[in-house]
Design a protein around this motif. Structure first.
Motif, PDB file in Angstrom:
ATOM      1  N   THR A 128       0.811  -1.216   0.000  1.00  0.00           N
ATOM      2  CA  THR A 128       0.000   0.000   0.000  1.00  0.00           C
ATOM      3  C   THR A 128       0.848   1.271   0.000  1.00  0.00           C
ATOM      4  O   THR A 128       0.372   2.328  -0.424  1.00  0.00           O
ATOM      5  CB  THR A 128      -0.957   0.047   1.215  1.00  0.00           C
ATOM      6  OG1 THR A 128      -0.199   0.091   2.429  1.00  0.00           O
ATOM      7  CG2 THR A 128      -1.883  -1.158   1.226  1.00  0.00           C
ATOM      8  N   GLN A 129       2.098   1.197   0.472  1.00  0.00           N
ATOM      9  CA  GLN A 129       2.967   2.373   0.475  1.00  0.00           C
ATOM     10  C   GLN A 129       4.126   2.239  -0.507  1.00  0.00           C
ATOM     11  O   GLN A 129       5.062   3.028  -0.485  1.00  0.00           O
ATOM     12  CB  GLN A 129       3.498   2.651   1.886  1.00  0.00           C
ATOM     13  CG  GLN A 129       2.462   3.226   2.844  1.00  0.00           C
ATOM     14  CD  GLN A 129       1.981   4.606   2.422  1.00  0.00           C
ATOM     15  OE1 GLN A 129       2.556   5.254   1.555  1.00  0.00           O
ATOM     16  NE2 GLN A 129       0.886   5.066   3.028  1.00  0.00           N
ATOM     17  N   ALA A 130       4.075   1.234  -1.365  1.00  0.00           N
ATOM     18  CA  ALA A 130       5.094   1.079  -2.405  1.00  0.00           C
ATOM     19  C   ALA A 130       4.744   1.961  -3.604  1.00  0.00           C
ATOM     20  O   ALA A 130       3.650   2.534  -3.690  1.00  0.00           O
ATOM     21  CB  ALA A 130       5.184  -0.385  -2.833  1.00  0.00           C
ATOM     22  N   ILE A 146      -2.937  -0.487  -5.255  1.00  0.00           N
ATOM     23  CA  ILE A 146      -2.279   0.625  -5.956  1.00  0.00           C
ATOM     24  C   ILE A 146      -1.463   1.374  -4.913  1.00  0.00           C
ATOM     25  O   ILE A 146      -2.008   2.010  -4.004  1.00  0.00           O
ATOM     26  CB  ILE A 146      -3.304   1.569  -6.627  1.00  0.00           C
ATOM     27  CG1 ILE A 146      -4.125   0.800  -7.667  1.00  0.00           C
ATOM     28  CG2 ILE A 146      -2.592   2.745  -7.278  1.00  0.00           C
ATOM     29  CD1 ILE A 146      -5.446   0.308  -7.186  1.00  0.00           C
ATOM     30  N   GLY A 147      -0.153   1.253  -5.004  1.00  0.00           N
ATOM     31  CA  GLY A 147       0.716   1.832  -3.984  1.00  0.00           C
ATOM     32  C   GLY A 147       0.674   3.346  -3.953  1.00  0.00           C
ATOM     33  O   GLY A 147       0.589   4.009  -4.992  1.00  0.00           O
ATOM     34  N   LEU A 148       0.745   3.907  -2.745  1.00  0.00           N
ATOM     35  CA  LEU A 148       0.693   5.358  -2.557  1.00  0.00           C
ATOM     36  C   LEU A 148       2.063   6.019  -2.661  1.00  0.00           C
ATOM     37  O   LEU A 148       2.151   7.249  -2.706  1.00  0.00           O
ATOM     38  CB  LEU A 148       0.083   5.671  -1.181  1.00  0.00           C
ATOM     39  CG  LEU A 148      -1.356   5.201  -0.955  1.00  0.00           C
ATOM     40  CD1 LEU A 148      -1.762   5.408   0.503  1.00  0.00           C
ATOM     41  CD2 LEU A 148      -2.316   5.928  -1.878  1.00  0.00           C
ATOM     42  N   ASP A 149       3.144   5.214  -2.677  1.00  0.00           N
ATOM     43  CA  ASP A 149       4.516   5.727  -2.763  1.00  0.00           C
ATOM     44  C   ASP A 149       4.788   6.775  -1.691  1.00  0.00           C
ATOM     45  O   ASP A 149       5.482   7.756  -1.927  1.00  0.00           O
ATOM     46  CB  ASP A 149       4.788   6.291  -4.162  1.00  0.00           C
ATOM     47  CG  ASP A 149       6.274   6.551  -4.409  1.00  0.00           C
ATOM     48  OD1 ASP A 149       7.110   5.917  -3.724  1.00  0.00           O
ATOM     49  OD2 ASP A 149       6.591   7.386  -5.278  1.00  0.00           O
ATOM     50  N   ARG A 150       4.177   6.578  -0.517  1.00  0.00           N
ATOM     51  CA  ARG A 150       4.326   7.464   0.643  1.00  0.00           C
ATOM     52  C   ARG A 150       3.869   8.902   0.377  1.00  0.00           C
ATOM     53  O   ARG A 150       4.172   9.815   1.154  1.00  0.00           O
ATOM     54  CB  ARG A 150       5.781   7.483   1.142  1.00  0.00           C
ATOM     55  CG  ARG A 150       6.313   6.124   1.598  1.00  0.00           C
ATOM     56  CD  ARG A 150       7.549   6.310   2.461  1.00  0.00           C
ATOM     57  NE  ARG A 150       8.332   5.114   2.614  1.00  0.00           N
ATOM     58  CZ  ARG A 150       8.050   4.133   3.472  1.00  0.00           C
ATOM     59  NH1 ARG A 150       6.992   4.212   4.232  1.00  0.00           N
ATOM     60  NH2 ARG A 150       8.837   3.087   3.560  1.00  0.00           N
ATOM     61  N   ARG A 151       3.160   9.150  -0.709  1.00  0.00           N
ATOM     62  CA  ARG A 151       2.649  10.509  -0.943  1.00  0.00           C
ATOM     63  C   ARG A 151       1.629  10.883   0.127  1.00  0.00           C
ATOM     64  O   ARG A 151       1.535  12.039   0.541  1.00  0.00           O
ATOM     65  CB  ARG A 151       2.009  10.614  -2.331  1.00  0.00           C
ATOM     66  CG  ARG A 151       2.983  10.496  -3.494  1.00  0.00           C
ATOM     67  CD  ARG A 151       2.284  10.787  -4.817  1.00  0.00           C
ATOM     68  NE  ARG A 151       1.144   9.900  -5.024  1.00  0.00           N
ATOM     69  CZ  ARG A 151       1.202   8.701  -5.582  1.00  0.00           C
ATOM     70  NH1 ARG A 151       2.383   8.221  -5.975  1.00  0.00           N
ATOM     71  NH2 ARG A 151       0.114   7.969  -5.747  1.00  0.00           N
ATOM     72  N   ASN A 152       0.839   9.901   0.528  1.00  0.00           N
ATOM     73  CA  ASN A 152      -0.163  10.123   1.578  1.00  0.00           C
ATOM     74  C   ASN A 152       0.009   9.022   2.618  1.00  0.00           C
ATOM     75  O   ASN A 152      -0.084   7.832   2.286  1.00  0.00           O
ATOM     76  CB  ASN A 152      -1.580  10.071   1.004  1.00  0.00           C
ATOM     77  CG  ASN A 152      -1.806  11.112  -0.070  1.00  0.00           C
ATOM     78  OD1 ASN A 152      -1.651  12.299   0.172  1.00  0.00           O
ATOM     79  ND2 ASN A 152      -2.168  10.655  -1.260  1.00  0.00           N
ATOM     80  N   ALA A 153       0.277   9.413   3.837  1.00  0.00           N
ATOM     81  CA  ALA A 153       0.405   8.414   4.899  1.00  0.00           C
ATOM     82  C   ALA A 153      -0.961   7.842   5.239  1.00  0.00           C
ATOM     83  O   ALA A 153      -1.995   8.509   5.078  1.00  0.00           O
ATOM     84  CB  ALA A 153       1.025   9.047   6.145  1.00  0.00           C
ATOM     85  N   LEU A 154      -0.985   6.605   5.682  1.00  0.00           N
ATOM     86  CA  LEU A 154      -2.221   6.048   6.208  1.00  0.00           C
ATOM     87  C   LEU A 154      -2.613   6.811   7.471  1.00  0.00           C
ATOM     88  O   LEU A 154      -1.774   7.421   8.135  1.00  0.00           O
ATOM     89  CB  LEU A 154      -2.043   4.566   6.529  1.00  0.00           C
ATOM     90  CG  LEU A 154      -1.664   3.643   5.362  1.00  0.00           C
ATOM     91  CD1 LEU A 154      -1.567   2.190   5.851  1.00  0.00           C
ATOM     92  CD2 LEU A 154      -2.648   3.747   4.212  1.00  0.00           C
ATOM     93  N   ARG A 155      -3.880   6.779   7.819  1.00  0.00           N
ATOM     94  CA  ARG A 155      -4.354   7.490   9.009  1.00  0.00           C
ATOM     95  C   ARG A 155      -4.838   6.485  10.048  1.00  0.00           C
ATOM     96  O   ARG A 155      -5.378   5.417   9.718  1.00  0.00           O
ATOM     97  CB  ARG A 155      -5.473   8.468   8.646  1.00  0.00           C
ATOM     98  CG  ARG A 155      -6.639   7.841   7.917  1.00  0.00           C
ATOM     99  CD  ARG A 155      -7.697   8.881   7.547  1.00  0.00           C
ATOM    100  NE  ARG A 155      -8.753   8.293   6.724  1.00  0.00           N
ATOM    101  CZ  ARG A 155      -8.737   8.261   5.391  1.00  0.00           C
ATOM    102  NH1 ARG A 155      -7.719   8.803   4.728  1.00  0.00           N
ATOM    103  NH2 ARG A 155      -9.740   7.710   4.720  1.00  0.00           N
TER     104      ARG A 155
END
Length: 434
Positions: A329-331, A370-379
């Motif tokens: 999810t953060q890739a 679909i990875g977020l690439d750390r653009r948005n952190a999980l909450r």
């Protein structure tokens, strides 16, 4: 019911030692029923499922002595067969998935066993047909009482035979093999499971006097012997915990050294995480995961989207697909997760979606991340742990998320992970047990 309060967003750092393997322990502990002589087992994890199984064995009449924190000696000299007909046994065995592993040893040594439908994770159908079909082919006679109590007996003894298993079930193979080592004649098991934990069981039984050929393959040949003796056995480190720590390091941008991993026994686990873009460095038998700001999912050579799916060994273990899904999810990039074995194991993704992850649950067996690439952190959110592996996957997500998360029903996590809150807090995590 206990909960974890997690304050996320802080990188971790340090060394961690994986516990003994849960899935190996459930087989190895039940194997002590095959002999009246002492069996010493070390590197036993201090987790709920294992402790409950040890308690069950003790109540069945096994003498249990604790030699060290992770080392016990067991002696099944005087088993109380009548205990298996008590309400206490039904309650104990029915709450524990690992109780199914007493079938083979008890039938092989005593000629009979009974068992309520065992408990465990609610991850989909987990039929016992492979266990009973194999035991019946050797001479066991199965009686079903109602829909959730099984009796099996071998009034004329067990006899070796050839069998082709309908599925390469790990616990099914272990149960059939433990019965076969004391059966008369030669038993051939084709399409046998061959996981490292099953190989460990084979090697232990051979040290006890069993005759097993084909260890490590899907074709086992077992020549029955009259009796088995005692032995000493040390369990492997838990490969699922090792994979969980790799995923944790990547997801939280942490620098972690995982000690004493028995790397040759990990199969495709390191390479699968590398396909997600995670850097790993082998230092002897340790795995070093450096802090990474970004990691990118690989594609196939033709540019198509990567699929990560579970397979029987030596394929990728299904127990780590929940971890892979969360890490993705953060890739950077997209991956299809295909969980073939259990149809309810991906249902925890609704909680990740609530945390801000981009996941499409295609059907009960497949999810696209679909990875977020750390653009948005999980909450951070409040959520509940549905099973052992999803619980730790959600814990990893919470540790990477911004703000406060609460994970309820953490007894599920405690079933498979030893003091996970204390061990991760030692690396700098902020986890409080409520």
């Amino acid at each position: 019911m206990a909960s974890f309060e997690v304050i996320g967003g802080t990188p971790l750092k340090g060394e961690i030692v994986p516990q003994g393997a849960k899935n190996e322990a459930l087989q190895i502990l039940c194997a002590v029923l095959l002999t009246a002589e002492p069996v010493t087992i070390s590197n036993i994890p201090d987790i709920r499922d294992v402790n409950k199984l040890i308690e069950l064995l003790r109540d069945m009449g096994v003498k249990v002595g604790k030699l060290a924190t992770d080392t016990y000696v067991f002696q099944a000299e005087n088993i109380n067969l009548d205990y298996l007909d008590t309400p206490e046994f039904v309650a104990q065995a029915g709450s524990l998935r690992g109780s199914v592993m007493i079938l083979g040893p008890m039938l092989g040594r005593f000629g009979k066993c009974q068992l309520p439908k065992p408990g465990g994770d609610k991850i989909g159908r987990r039929p016992l047909d492979t266990h009973f079909l194999g035991l019946e082919k050797m001479g066991g006679k199965l009686t079903l009482e109602g829909t959730d109590f099984y009796r099996i007996a071998a009034p004329n003894g067990l006899h070796g035979t050839y069998m082709l298993l309908d599925e390469a079930s790990v616990t099914g193979t272990a149960n059939i093999m433990m019965a076969a080592v004391l059966a008369e004649g030669i038993t051939t098991i084709y399409n046998a499971a061959c996981e490292p934990y099953l190989q460990q069981l084979c090697k232990m039984l051979v040290r006890m006097g069993a005759k097993i050929n084909g260890i490590g393959s899907n074709l086992l040949t077992i020549e029955g012997v009259a009796s088995l003796g005692g032995t000493e056995h040390r369990m492997l480190p838990d490969m699922i915990e090792i994979g969980s720590f790799i995923g944790l390091a990547a997801m939280t941008g942490s620098e972690i050294l995982i000690k004493d991993c028995q790397i040759p026994e990990l199969g495709l686990i390191p390479d699968t995480f590398r396909k997600l873009g995670i850097q790993l460095e082998f230092r002897g038998d340790d795995i070093f995961v450096p802090a990474q700001d970004h990691y990118e999912i690989a594609t196939y050579l033709d540019g198509s989207i990567l699929t990560v799916s579970d397979h029987t060994w030596p394929g990728f273990t299904p127990d780590l697909l929940s971890i892979v899904l969360v890490v993705a999810t953060q890739a950077k990039g997209t991956v299809l997760i295909h969980q073939k074995m259990f149809e309810s194991r991906l249902f925890f993704v609704d909680k990740l979606i609530d945390m801000g992850a981009q996941v499409i649950l295609c059907d009960p067996h497949r999810a696209t991340v679909i990875g977020l690439d750390r653009r948005n952190a999980l909450r951070g959110i409040t959520m509940s742990s549905p099973d052992i592996r999803a619980g730790v996957a959600l814990l990893i997500a919470a540790l990477s998320a911004e703000g406060r998360s609460v994970i309820e029903n953490v007894e599920q996590i405690d079933r498979g992970y030893q003091f996970i809150d204390k061990r991760l807090n030692a690396l700098g995590a902020q986890i409080r047990r409520l």
